[in-house]
Scaffold this motif. Structure first.
Motif, PDB file in Angstrom:
ATOM      1  N   MET A 236       0.798  -1.234   0.000  1.00 17.19           N
ATOM      2  CA  MET A 236       0.000   0.000   0.000  1.00 17.19           C
ATOM      3  C   MET A 236       0.829   1.282   0.000  1.00 17.19           C
ATOM      4  N   PRO A 237       1.868   1.413   0.844  1.00 16.61           N
ATOM      5  CA  PRO A 237       2.648   2.660   0.816  1.00 16.61           C
ATOM      6  C   PRO A 237       3.267   2.949  -0.553  1.00 16.61           C
ATOM      7  N   VAL A 238       3.740   1.898  -1.229  1.00 14.99           N
ATOM      8  CA  VAL A 238       4.327   2.086  -2.550  1.00 14.99           C
ATOM      9  C   VAL A 238       3.238   2.428  -3.561  1.00 14.99           C
ATOM     10  N   ASP A 239       2.066   1.850  -3.391  1.00 12.65           N
ATOM     11  CA  ASP A 239       0.965   2.072  -4.326  1.00 12.65           C
ATOM     12  C   ASP A 239       0.460   3.506  -4.271  1.00 12.65           C
ATOM     13  N   ILE A 240       0.342   4.072  -3.077  1.00 12.53           N
ATOM     14  CA  ILE A 240      -0.158   5.449  -2.981  1.00 12.53           C
ATOM     15  C   ILE A 240       0.848   6.432  -3.579  1.00 12.53           C
ATOM     16  N   CYS A 241       2.142   6.134  -3.444  1.00 13.49           N
ATOM     17  CA  CYS A 241       3.177   6.983  -4.059  1.00 13.49           C
ATOM     18  C   CYS A 241       3.057   6.927  -5.585  1.00 13.49           C
ATOM     19  N   LYS A 242       2.864   5.734  -6.115  1.00 11.90           N
ATOM     20  CA  LYS A 242       2.704   5.557  -7.562  1.00 11.90           C
ATOM     21  C   LYS A 242       1.479   6.302  -8.074  1.00 11.90           C
ATOM     22  N   THR A 243       0.362   6.178  -7.351  1.00  9.69           N
ATOM     23  CA  THR A 243      -0.885   6.824  -7.767  1.00  9.69           C
ATOM     24  C   THR A 243      -0.733   8.335  -7.807  1.00  9.69           C
ATOM     25  N   ARG A 244      -0.112   8.921  -6.783  1.00  5.95           N
ATOM     26  CA  ARG A 244       0.063  10.375  -6.731  1.00  5.95           C
ATOM     27  C   ARG A 244       0.947  10.877  -7.876  1.00  5.95           C
ATOM     28  N   ILE A 245       2.036  10.159  -8.148  1.00  2.00           N
ATOM     29  CA  ILE A 245       2.955  10.583  -9.210  1.00  2.00           C
ATOM     30  C   ILE A 245       2.294  10.509 -10.582  1.00  2.00           C
ATOM     31  N   GLN A 246       1.586   9.424 -10.852  1.00  5.56           N
ATOM     32  CA  GLN A 246       1.001   9.236 -12.176  1.00  5.56           C
ATOM     33  C   GLN A 246      -0.193  10.150 -12.426  1.00  5.56           C
ATOM     34  N   ASN A 247      -0.839  10.614 -11.369  1.00  8.21           N
ATOM     35  CA  ASN A 247      -2.029  11.439 -11.542  1.00  8.21           C
ATOM     36  C   ASN A 247      -1.726  12.935 -11.499  1.00  8.21           C
ATOM     37  N   GLN A 248      -0.501  13.329 -11.124  1.00  8.32           N
ATOM     38  CA  GLN A 248      -0.214  14.746 -10.944  1.00  8.32           C
ATOM     39  C   GLN A 248      -0.168  15.507 -12.270  1.00  8.32           C
ATOM     40  N   LYS A 249      -0.530  16.787 -12.182  1.00  6.62           N
ATOM     41  CA  LYS A 249      -0.429  17.707 -13.309  1.00  6.62           C
ATOM     42  C   LYS A 249       0.575  18.789 -12.957  1.00  6.62           C
ATOM     43  N   PRO A 250       1.209  19.420 -13.966  1.00  7.25           N
ATOM     44  CA  PRO A 250       2.167  20.493 -13.673  1.00  7.25           C
ATOM     45  C   PRO A 250       1.510  21.637 -12.899  1.00  7.25           C
ATOM     46  N   LEU A 251       2.255  22.223 -11.965  1.00  3.51           N
ATOM     47  CA  LEU A 251       1.792  23.405 -11.234  1.00  3.51           C
ATOM     48  C   LEU A 251       1.815  24.607 -12.165  1.00  3.51           C
ATOM     49  N   PRO A 252       1.207  25.760 -11.758  1.00  2.00           N
ATOM     50  CA  PRO A 252       1.182  26.944 -12.632  1.00  2.00           C
ATOM     51  C   PRO A 252       2.550  27.364 -13.164  1.00  2.00           C
TER      52      PRO A 252
END
Length: 311
Positions: A236-252
């Motif tokens: 689970m800890p590795v999975d949540i890190c993967k999910t956050r990275i793959q779903n992120q969009k560039p900041l302004p």
């Protein structure tokens, strides 16, 4: 080598499944399990993204998430991203289970015995790492499709299916971006496969050696349930890190919030608390438990049927 042992080894070699069968059965088993548990995968991804960066949580718990998603997107919406989920299994699971089964068959044929837990772990590491890299584009599309519904309408990507998602990613972001997040994906797969494949194989072996189980569905169910629980805690800890990275969009300013898995973990722990690394534990276990059970039961039954009609 004694004649009896030589005869046993010859029988084991004869009952090895062809490589293409190992790969085909692995993919079909994973796809069948994914179709059943896709709503739980969607719930898991939404819960892992809620409260990101310390923002107000959209969902209080699993039941609240299920009710809100059902009202907003309908029952069919619970299967959003199913095309990407099936494509992921057709690439990732076909590769990982095919490689693991082939390596295990070769070991048994050569050594005349089952591999040790340590050897199984090594086989799972290799199979999971290769499978994850192959499956990263489909996994990236799956994460985006299942997370889209939580975003405001103007920020949604609105991929119609997995193939359109892959085409748009390659066209809008570049072909290499289809492997965005490959590192945490491979890390997660290594953890999952060592926990899942090695623990399932070991649990099945222990159950059979106990003399209380025969090599049938009850044994496969019990071993896969044990494997699913171990896999959930470990991955689970590795999975949540993967999910956050793959779903992120560039900041302004064009930069990204997360640099790597360790950066994600540090931010999550600081802003959301240590136990947020296991956020969405119930839907994750409710997904990975049945997924593991269904995958291994289907795989074992297909392998048994093939051997029955072929030998």
């Amino acid at each position: 080598m004694p004649p009896q042992q030589q005869q046993q080894q010859q029988q084991q070699q004869q009952q090895q499944l062809p490589k293409y069968i190992n790969f085909t059965f692995g993919g079909l088993a994973g796809m069948g399990a994914t179709f059943v548990v896709q709503p739980l995968d969607l719930l898991k991804n939404r819960l892992q993204m809620t409260g990101e960066g310390g923002e107000k949580r959209m969902y209080k718990n699993t039941i609240d998430a299920f009710m809100k998603i059902g009202r907003a997107e309908g029952v069919i919406g619970m299967w959003n991203g199913i095309s990407a989920g099936l494509l992921r299994q057709a690439t990732y699971t076909t590769t990982r289970l095919g490689i693991f089964s082939t390596l295990q068959d070769k070991f048994v044929a050569r050594e005349g015995r089952n591999p040790s837990l340590l050897v199984k772990g090594g086989m799972a590491l290799v199979a999971g790492g290769i499978g994850a890299f192959v499956g990263t584009p489909a996994d990236l599309t799956l994460i985006r499709m299942t997370s889209d519904g939580r975003l405001p309408a103007e920020l949604r990507r609105n991929y119609k299916n997995a193939f359109e998602g892959l085409l748009r990613i390659s066209r809008e972001e570049g072909v290499t971006k289809m492997w965005n997040g490959w590192s945490p994906t491979v890390m997660r797969a290594i953890v999952v496969n060592i926990a899942q494949l090695a623990s399932y194989s070991q649990a099945k072996q222990m159950l059979l050696e106990s003399g209380k189980f025969r090599d049938g569905i009850l044994c496969h169910f019990t071993a896969s349930l044990m494997s699913g629980f171990i896999t959930t805690i470990a991955s689970m800890p590795v999975d949540i890190c993967k999910t956050r990275i793959q779903n992120q969009k560039p900041l302004p300013d064009g930069t990204l919030l997360y640099k790597n898995s360790f950066h994600v973990a540090r931010i999550v722990i600081r802003k959301e608390g240590m136990f947020s690394l296991w956020k969405g534990f119930f839907p994750y276990f409710a997904r990975i438990g049945p997924h593991t059970v269904i995958t291994f039961i289907l795989l074992e039954q297909m392998r048994a049927f093939y051997k029955q009609v072929s030998y």
